[in-house]
Design a protein around this motif. Structure first.
Motif, mmCIF file in Angstrom:
data_model
loop_
_atom_site.group_PDB
_atom_site.id
_atom_site.type_symbol
_atom_site.label_atom_id
_atom_site.label_comp_id
_atom_site.label_asym_id
_atom_site.label_seq_id
_atom_site.Cartn_x
_atom_site.Cartn_y
_atom_site.Cartn_z
ATOM 1 N N TRP A 176 0.856 -1.181 0.000
ATOM 2 C CA TRP A 176 0.000 0.000 0.000
ATOM 3 C C TRP A 176 0.894 1.234 0.000
ATOM 4 O O TRP A 176 2.083 1.160 0.302
ATOM 5 C CB TRP A 176 -0.949 0.005 1.207
ATOM 6 C CG TRP A 176 -0.273 0.300 2.522
ATOM 7 C CD1 TRP A 176 0.305 -0.593 3.376
ATOM 8 C CD2 TRP A 176 -0.093 1.596 3.116
ATOM 9 N NE1 TRP A 176 0.840 0.046 4.461
ATOM 10 C CE2 TRP A 176 0.603 1.395 4.338
ATOM 11 C CE3 TRP A 176 -0.448 2.886 2.745
ATOM 12 C CZ2 TRP A 176 0.949 2.445 5.183
ATOM 13 C CZ3 TRP A 176 -0.108 3.949 3.588
ATOM 14 C CH2 TRP A 176 0.576 3.717 4.784
ATOM 15 N N GLU A 177 0.303 2.369 -0.331
ATOM 16 C CA GLU A 177 1.062 3.611 -0.363
ATOM 17 C C GLU A 177 0.108 4.781 -0.150
ATOM 18 O O GLU A 177 -1.094 4.685 -0.433
ATOM 19 C CB GLU A 177 1.767 3.772 -1.716
ATOM 20 C CG GLU A 177 0.804 3.966 -2.881
ATOM 21 C CD GLU A 177 1.284 3.249 -4.145
ATOM 22 O OE1 GLU A 177 2.298 2.544 -4.071
ATOM 23 O OE2 GLU A 177 0.602 3.376 -5.178
ATOM 24 N N PRO A 178 0.610 5.887 0.388
ATOM 25 C CA PRO A 178 -0.222 7.097 0.442
ATOM 26 C C PRO A 178 -0.612 7.512 -0.969
ATOM 27 O O PRO A 178 0.176 7.375 -1.915
ATOM 28 C CB PRO A 178 0.697 8.134 1.099
ATOM 29 C CG PRO A 178 1.743 7.334 1.808
ATOM 30 C CD PRO A 178 1.941 6.094 0.995
ATOM 31 N N VAL A 183 -5.219 6.544 0.661
ATOM 32 C CA VAL A 183 -4.287 5.448 0.454
ATOM 33 C C VAL A 183 -4.634 4.716 -0.837
ATOM 34 O O VAL A 183 -5.765 4.790 -1.336
ATOM 35 C CB VAL A 183 -4.332 4.438 1.624
ATOM 36 C CG1 VAL A 183 -3.871 5.085 2.922
ATOM 37 C CG2 VAL A 183 -5.719 3.836 1.783
ATOM 38 N N ARG A 184 -3.643 4.022 -1.360
ATOM 39 C CA ARG A 184 -3.858 3.128 -2.488
ATOM 40 C C ARG A 184 -3.325 1.757 -2.082
ATOM 41 O O ARG A 184 -2.204 1.635 -1.586
ATOM 42 C CB ARG A 184 -3.147 3.647 -3.733
ATOM 43 C CG ARG A 184 -3.398 2.793 -4.973
ATOM 44 C CD ARG A 184 -3.109 3.569 -6.260
ATOM 45 N NE ARG A 184 -1.764 4.138 -6.285
ATOM 46 C CZ ARG A 184 -1.333 4.971 -7.229
ATOM 47 N NH1 ARG A 184 -2.137 5.356 -8.207
ATOM 48 N NH2 ARG A 184 -0.098 5.445 -7.187
ATOM 49 N N VAL A 185 -4.143 0.717 -2.284
ATOM 50 C CA VAL A 185 -3.812 -0.642 -1.868
ATOM 51 C C VAL A 185 -3.753 -1.539 -3.098
ATOM 52 O O VAL A 185 -4.676 -1.523 -3.926
ATOM 53 C CB VAL A 185 -4.857 -1.175 -0.866
ATOM 54 C CG1 VAL A 185 -4.633 -2.655 -0.585
ATOM 55 C CG2 VAL A 185 -4.804 -0.369 0.431
ATOM 56 N N HIS A 186 -2.676 -2.311 -3.177
ATOM 57 C CA HIS A 186 -2.478 -3.202 -4.318
ATOM 58 C C HIS A 186 -2.644 -4.657 -3.891
ATOM 59 O O HIS A 186 -2.192 -5.067 -2.822
ATOM 60 C CB HIS A 186 -1.076 -3.014 -4.896
ATOM 61 C CG HIS A 186 -0.787 -1.626 -5.353
ATOM 62 N ND1 HIS A 186 -1.030 -1.181 -6.642
ATOM 63 C CD2 HIS A 186 -0.276 -0.554 -4.682
ATOM 64 C CE1 HIS A 186 -0.680 0.092 -6.753
ATOM 65 N NE2 HIS A 186 -0.218 0.492 -5.574
ATOM 66 N N THR A 187 -3.304 -5.436 -4.742
ATOM 67 C CA THR A 187 -3.327 -6.890 -4.625
ATOM 68 C C THR A 187 -2.916 -7.458 -5.978
ATOM 69 O O THR A 187 -2.725 -6.701 -6.941
ATOM 70 C CB THR A 187 -4.731 -7.411 -4.250
ATOM 71 O OG1 THR A 187 -5.603 -7.311 -5.397
ATOM 72 C CG2 THR A 187 -5.325 -6.636 -3.087
ATOM 73 N N THR A 191 -6.108 -2.829 -7.915
ATOM 74 C CA THR A 191 -5.628 -1.702 -7.111
ATOM 75 C C THR A 191 -6.840 -0.936 -6.617
ATOM 76 O O THR A 191 -7.755 -0.646 -7.404
ATOM 77 C CB THR A 191 -4.717 -0.783 -7.940
ATOM 78 O OG1 THR A 191 -3.558 -1.516 -8.360
ATOM 79 C CG2 THR A 191 -4.276 0.420 -7.120
ATOM 80 N N TYR A 192 -6.855 -0.616 -5.331
ATOM 81 C CA TYR A 192 -8.005 0.034 -4.710
ATOM 82 C C TYR A 192 -7.559 1.323 -4.030
ATOM 83 O O TYR A 192 -6.429 1.425 -3.537
ATOM 84 C CB TYR A 192 -8.644 -0.880 -3.654
ATOM 85 C CG TYR A 192 -9.002 -2.254 -4.151
ATOM 86 C CD1 TYR A 192 -10.205 -2.491 -4.806
ATOM 87 C CD2 TYR A 192 -8.131 -3.335 -3.958
ATOM 88 C CE1 TYR A 192 -10.544 -3.753 -5.258
ATOM 89 C CE2 TYR A 192 -8.460 -4.607 -4.407
ATOM 90 C CZ TYR A 192 -9.659 -4.813 -5.058
ATOM 91 O OH TYR A 192 -9.994 -6.059 -5.500
ATOM 92 N N THR A 193 -8.448 2.292 -3.980
ATOM 93 C CA THR A 193 -8.167 3.533 -3.263
ATOM 94 C C THR A 193 -9.222 3.734 -2.184
ATOM 95 O O THR A 193 -10.354 3.265 -2.286
ATOM 96 C CB THR A 193 -8.164 4.744 -4.206
ATOM 97 O OG1 THR A 193 -9.441 4.850 -4.848
ATOM 98 C CG2 THR A 193 -7.075 4.611 -5.259
ATOM 99 N N ALA A 194 -8.819 4.450 -1.138
ATOM 100 C CA ALA A 194 -9.727 4.725 -0.027
ATOM 101 C C ALA A 194 -9.234 5.945 0.729
ATOM 102 O O ALA A 194 -8.065 6.343 0.622
ATOM 103 C CB ALA A 194 -9.821 3.533 0.918
#
Length: 384
Positions: A176-178, A183-187, A191-194
């Protein structure tokens, strides 16, 4: 890129499932990501039972959270119809100056909790399955008992789904990264943002929270089930309490009534006598010498219990150096990331209230619950 969520929850075991429930109940758009399937047995939230108690020898500061957790467990049962808590009474047993007894008594007195102090003769009379030495005593708490880890996780997932949380299993976060104000989360799949990220990593804390500065350690633990030689009737919940028993060497054993019929007997385990491991290297085989060591220990305390060994299973403790939890906004990312980790083998009874606390922190940045004890800054300078 997938739609933006209000909160992404990493890990849907005990704490993560409760967080997903409380967040979604408050109207947040929740995405939950879990490495394994729902209600899995690869981490810590399994094994059929966990002790719950209010006279808390670890620290009196936990008691207000326990009182709230009891309320939330009752709410969870009403909302789902699942059995999640059974209050069959419990004894904290050992010499009067042992941590198990003296610490439990301190909490009971500080918070005016109902309790009784029993000498060895009274313990043997009330609970014939237990055979304490003459110099051992017990604090008896009527409202102690057990909670069901699998049912609790399933109940929280059920309620989160009812509130339209988006729960993805077999989809671990890779990084994940800011990202902008969130945040942005990778699988591997997407890729998802929240706006916010909640990390409830369990035994994967050393990998997922390396930047927290907390020296987590992972410990292999073994749970054992025996069929008592006298049959299970003396070990039914109306006759036999949950217990934590500390011997003169400071070794603690804990155990349960026979709650699942004769085929499963009664469950016991050492509280802190494990081997350091990682989730990747844990030995899932329970060896004959381990079973023998447990049976020999029990023979001096519950002589009818180690009649027939039935089965054993492993789980993991995720420990902090002082064995207190870590629940906080991430100090390096205080606006966007909340962490709940390091529950050190005594966290499951707190699952519902931890979910409530995490939802507070993720959505508002603060909580009315007393959590100063769980600030990660107390450990950040500790040696690894």
């Amino acid at each position: 890129m997938s739609p933006t969520y209000d909160v992404i929850v990493i890990g849907l075991g005990g704490m993560g499932s409760a967080a997903a429930h409380h967040l979604s109940t408050r109207g947040a758009r929740v995405l939950g990501l879990e490495k394994f399937g729902p209600v899995h047995n690869r981490g810590s939230s399994h094994g059929g039972s966990r002790i719950t108690r209010q006279s808390y020898f670890e620290d009196p500061a936990y008691v207000p959270l326990l009182l709230r957790s009891y309320e939330l467990y009752a709410d969870l049962e009403r909302a789902t119809g699942r059995e999640v808590a059974t209050l069959c009474g419990g004894v904290m047993l050992g010499r009067a100056d042992s941590r198990t007894v003296s610490g439990s008594l301190l909490s009971a007195l500080q918070w005016d909790l109902p309790h009784e102090m029993l000498d060895a003769r009274e313990i043997r009379r009330r609970f014939p399955t237990l055979t304490p030495k003459d110099d051992e005593v017990a604090l008896y708490e009527e409202r102690a008992g057990l909670v069901r880890p699998e049912n609790t996780v399933a109940a929280h997932l059920q309620l989160a789904t009812r509130q339209e949380a988006d729960l993805h299993f077999e989809e671990p976060m890779t990084r994940w990264e800011p990202y902008k104000d969130g945040v942005r989360v990778h699988t591997a799949e997407n890729t998802y943002t929240a706006d916010r990220l909640v990390i409830c990593p369990g035994a994967w804390a050393p990998d997922l929270l390396t930047d927290l500065g907390v020296p987590f350690s992972i410990e292999r633990q073994v749970m054992y089930w025996f069929r008592p030689s006298a049959g299970t009737a003396p070990f039914h919940p109306e006759n036999h309490p949950v217990y934590i028993w500390e011997d003169e060497a400071g070794v603690q054993v804990y155990g349960f009534p026979a709650i699942d019929g004769p085929d499963l007997g009664a469950k016991v385990a050492f509280f802190r006598k494990g081997v350091e491991c990682t989730p990747e290297t844990i030995d899932r085989t329970v060896h004959d010498h381990e079973v023998t060591a447990m049976a020999e220990h029990l023979a001096g305390q519950l002589p009818s219990l180690p009649g027939t060994f039935l089965k054993a299973a492993t789980c993991m403790y995720s420990n902090t150096p002082d064995e207190h939890f870590v629940i906080a906004r991430h100090p390096a990312h205080p606006e966007s990331v909340t962490v709940a980790a390091g529950f050190s083998g005594h966290g499951f009874k707190f699952v519902p209230v931890v979910g409530e606390i995490v939802a507070d922190l993720a959505l508002t940045g603060t909580t009315a619950h007393p959590i100063d004890l769980f600030d990660p800054s107390r450990l950040a300078a500790a040696p690894a």
